[in-house]
Motif scaffolding. Structure first.
Motif: not given
Length: 83
Positions: A56-72
Motif C-alpha cells: 500500500m505504501i508503494s502504491k501511495v508513493e507511486k501515484d501522485p493523484q493519491h490523497p496521501l501521496h504528498n504526505m508520504q
C-alpha cells in the motif's frame, strides 16, 4: 496532522523477536499441535499485514493523484505552502 506511514514499526520489531523465540522454543507439533498451529497462524497474519502495508505504501508513493501521496513522500503542494 496525519503521520507518514512507516514500512517497519517498533511493534513489528517486537513481533519479529517474539516469532524467533516461538519458533526456537515453543513450537511442538507432537505434544501441543493445536497451540503450535495457532501461533503459526497469528504470526502468518502479522507477516501478511506487514507485506500488505508495504504494498500500500508503494502504491501511495507511486501515484501522485493519491490523497496521501504528498504526505508520504514529504512533498508540498501549492495549497499546502499557502496555508
Amino acid at each position: 496532522m496525519t503521520k507518514k506511514l512507516k514500512r517497519w514499526t517498533f511493534l513489528d520489531s517486537i513481533n519479529a523477536i517474539l516469532f524467533v523465540v516461538v519458533v526456537l522454543f515453543f513450537l511442538d507439533f507432537q505434544e501441543n499441535s493445536l497451540m503450535s498451529w495457532i501461533l503459526l497462524a497469528v504470526f502468518a497474519f502479522w507477516l501478511i499485514t506487514v507485506i500488505l502495508r508495504n504494498v500500500m505504501i508503494s502504491k501511495v508513493e507511486k501515484d501522485p493523484q493519491h490523497p496521501l501521496h504528498n504526505m508520504q513522500t514529504g512533498r508540498q503542494t501549492d495549497d499546502n505552502v499557502k496555508k
